[in-house]
Design an enzyme around this catalytic site. Structure first.
Site, PDB file in Angstrom:
ATOM      1  N   ILE A  16       1.664  10.445   9.310  1.00 27.97           N
ATOM      2  CA  ILE A  16       1.917  11.864   9.056  1.00 27.97           C
ATOM      3  C   ILE A  16       0.727  12.514   8.358  1.00 27.97           C
ATOM      4  O   ILE A  16       0.352  13.644   8.665  1.00 27.97           O
ATOM      5  CB  ILE A  16       3.204  12.034   8.223  1.00 27.97           C
ATOM      6  CG1 ILE A  16       4.418  11.551   9.018  1.00 27.97           C
ATOM      7  CG2 ILE A  16       3.399  13.497   7.817  1.00 27.97           C
ATOM      8  CD1 ILE A  16       5.684  11.439   8.197  1.00 27.97           C
ATOM      9  N   ARG A  36      -7.102   5.023   0.248  1.00 29.44           N
ATOM     10  CA  ARG A  36      -7.615   3.905  -0.538  1.00 29.44           C
ATOM     11  C   ARG A  36      -8.565   3.026   0.269  1.00 29.44           C
ATOM     12  O   ARG A  36      -9.606   2.624  -0.216  1.00 29.44           O
ATOM     13  CB  ARG A  36      -6.454   3.039  -1.049  1.00 29.44           C
ATOM     14  CG  ARG A  36      -5.557   3.698  -2.066  1.00 29.44           C
ATOM     15  CD  ARG A  36      -4.443   2.761  -2.483  1.00 29.44           C
ATOM     16  NE  ARG A  36      -3.593   2.387  -1.362  1.00 29.44           N
ATOM     17  CZ  ARG A  36      -2.589   1.520  -1.436  1.00 29.44           C
ATOM     18  NH1 ARG A  36      -2.337   0.907  -2.583  1.00 29.44           N
ATOM     19  NH2 ARG A  36      -1.849   1.258  -0.372  1.00 29.44           N
ATOM     20  N   ASP A  61      -7.047   6.417  -4.746  1.00 29.13           N
ATOM     21  CA  ASP A  61      -5.851   5.629  -5.052  1.00 29.13           C
ATOM     22  C   ASP A  61      -5.048   6.449  -6.042  1.00 29.13           C
ATOM     23  O   ASP A  61      -5.469   6.631  -7.191  1.00 29.13           O
ATOM     24  CB  ASP A  61      -6.253   4.279  -5.652  1.00 29.13           C
ATOM     25  CG  ASP A  61      -5.049   3.423  -6.048  1.00 29.13           C
ATOM     26  OD1 ASP A  61      -3.904   3.920  -5.998  1.00 29.13           O
ATOM     27  OD2 ASP A  61      -5.269   2.254  -6.410  1.00 29.13           O
ATOM     28  N   VAL A  62      -3.909   6.961  -5.619  1.00 25.97           N
ATOM     29  CA  VAL A  62      -3.152   7.898  -6.463  1.00 25.97           C
ATOM     30  C   VAL A  62      -2.597   7.235  -7.716  1.00 25.97           C
ATOM     31  O   VAL A  62      -2.158   7.935  -8.637  1.00 25.97           O
ATOM     32  CB  VAL A  62      -2.013   8.574  -5.667  1.00 25.97           C
ATOM     33  CG1 VAL A  62      -2.554   9.292  -4.445  1.00 25.97           C
ATOM     34  CG2 VAL A  62      -0.922   7.574  -5.265  1.00 25.97           C
ATOM     35  N   TYR A 168      13.540   3.926  -3.284  1.00 24.43           N
ATOM     36  CA  TYR A 168      12.840   4.987  -2.553  1.00 24.43           C
ATOM     37  C   TYR A 168      13.545   6.329  -2.655  1.00 24.43           C
ATOM     38  O   TYR A 168      12.914   7.347  -2.989  1.00 24.43           O
ATOM     39  CB  TYR A 168      12.688   4.590  -1.089  1.00 24.43           C
ATOM     40  CG  TYR A 168      12.016   5.633  -0.237  1.00 24.43           C
ATOM     41  CD1 TYR A 168      10.660   5.918  -0.402  1.00 24.43           C
ATOM     42  CD2 TYR A 168      12.731   6.346   0.718  1.00 24.43           C
ATOM     43  CE1 TYR A 168      10.031   6.882   0.375  1.00 24.43           C
ATOM     44  CE2 TYR A 168      12.110   7.304   1.501  1.00 24.43           C
ATOM     45  CZ  TYR A 168      10.769   7.576   1.323  1.00 24.43           C
ATOM     46  OH  TYR A 168      10.158   8.538   2.093  1.00 24.43           O
ATOM     47  N   LYS A 172      12.261  10.121  -4.426  1.00 22.27           N
ATOM     48  CA  LYS A 172      12.100  11.413  -3.771  1.00 22.27           C
ATOM     49  C   LYS A 172      12.937  12.491  -4.461  1.00 22.27           C
ATOM     50  O   LYS A 172      12.535  13.665  -4.498  1.00 22.27           O
ATOM     51  CB  LYS A 172      12.447  11.298  -2.287  1.00 22.27           C
ATOM     52  CG  LYS A 172      11.467  10.433  -1.503  1.00 22.27           C
ATOM     53  CD  LYS A 172      10.029  10.946  -1.598  1.00 22.27           C
ATOM     54  CE  LYS A 172       9.069  10.190  -0.713  1.00 22.27           C
ATOM     55  NZ  LYS A 172       7.682  10.698  -0.803  1.00 22.27           N
ATOM     56  N   VAL A 201       9.992   9.552  11.332  1.00 25.05           N
ATOM     57  CA  VAL A 201       8.824   9.585  12.205  1.00 25.05           C
ATOM     58  C   VAL A 201       8.385   8.148  12.522  1.00 25.05           C
ATOM     59  O   VAL A 201       8.358   7.285  11.643  1.00 25.05           O
ATOM     60  CB  VAL A 201       7.664  10.356  11.539  1.00 25.05           C
ATOM     61  CG1 VAL A 201       6.426  10.333  12.399  1.00 25.05           C
ATOM     62  CG2 VAL A 201       8.098  11.790  11.247  1.00 25.05           C
ATOM     63  N   THR A 203       5.978   5.748  12.553  1.00 26.86           N
ATOM     64  CA  THR A 203       4.667   5.424  11.987  1.00 26.86           C
ATOM     65  C   THR A 203       4.728   4.016  11.417  1.00 26.86           C
ATOM     66  O   THR A 203       5.779   3.373  11.392  1.00 26.86           O
ATOM     67  CB  THR A 203       4.293   6.392  10.853  1.00 26.86           C
ATOM     68  OG1 THR A 203       5.225   6.213   9.761  1.00 26.86           O
ATOM     69  CG2 THR A 203       4.330   7.843  11.316  1.00 26.86           C
TER      70      THR A 203
END
Length: 245
Positions: A16, A36, A61-62, A168, A172, A201, A203
């Site tokens: 995405i 990354r 790299d967040v 997860y 969110k 999606v 991916t």
């Protein structure tokens, strides 16, 4: 002369994120590809450039303070400002059979890793990029969320919401709540921030399961990244409209 707008997409080397970069590039944006992995990042930049997109790579790299600070410094050198930030990078965490994350047996370190990427990482990147965004005449921030983060939908027994994902999904929900707090802080400014659900999606993130293409999943994010100055802020959208919190 119209200035080229600059967009940073995190996790933009594939899926995405790459589709969002492609879509913004097609609209004339210069795209900073945040990722990354150096090889995948360089490959994504090459593919975007081959498609006619003005793109450059940003090591990012967040989860790392130094990496994010370095990314902001690189964008300042390359572009001098930022018009769009798409916080796309995220992880699901380890999933059990049928994607289940059982809250009764959940590894707390897994929860920490998911929140560190999906929530703390967004805050870290957003705050580091704010000085650059404030130099834009119409700064936009888009947080890639998910409908599984909707507490309203998750709590409704009449709605099919898929498996229990106890790391997860709450990450969110947390991200959605953070988005609202940013919107409140930005009230009265020209910064618009919203969250979006791309849908299921196909991916690498989903093991290539899902009825939607990356381009379809990217569409609402691209729309929110290019909102007019009187557009909404502090809301949660998918292709069909507003998603309940």
């Amino acid at each position: 002369m119209i200035e080229t707008k600059i967009a940073l997409v995190t996790g933009a080397n594939q899926g995405i994120g790459y589709a969002i970069g492609t879509g913004l590039g097609a609209l004339g944006y210069r795209v900073a590809v945040g990722a990354r992995d150096a090889v995948r990042r360089d490959t994504a930049v090459e593919k975007l450039r081959a498609a006619g997109v003005d793109a450059f790579g940003v090591p990012l790299d967040v989860t790392g303070d130094q990496s994010v600070t370095g990314a902001a410094e690189l964008i300042e050198r390359q572009a001098g400002r930022l018009d769009v930030l798409v916080n796309n990078a995220g992880i699901s965490g380890q999933l059990g059979a049928d994607w289940v994350q059982d809250p009764t047996t959940l590894d707390l370190d897994l929860v920490r890793r998911v929140v560190e990427t999906n929530v703390v990482g967004v805050i870290r990147v957003t705050n580091a990029m704010l000085p650059l965004l404030r130099r834009s005449s119409s700064p936009r921030i888009v947080n890639i969320s998910s409908s599984v983060g909707s507490v309203t939908l998750q709590a409704d027994p009449e709605v099919e919401v898929g498996p229990v994902m106890a790391a997860y999904a709450p990450s969110k929900s947390f991200l959605n709540a953070v988005t609202v707090q940013y919107a409140r802080q930005f009230a009265g400014t020209n910064i618009l921030i919203n969250a979006t659900c791309p849908g299921l999606v196909a991916t690498a993130f989903t093991g290539f399961h899902g009825p939607r293409t990356p381009a379809q999943g990217a569409a609402t994010a691209i729309r929110l990244a290019t909102l007019p100055n009187d557009g909404p802020s502090g809301a949660f959208f998918d292709d069909e409209g507003v998603v309940p919190w």
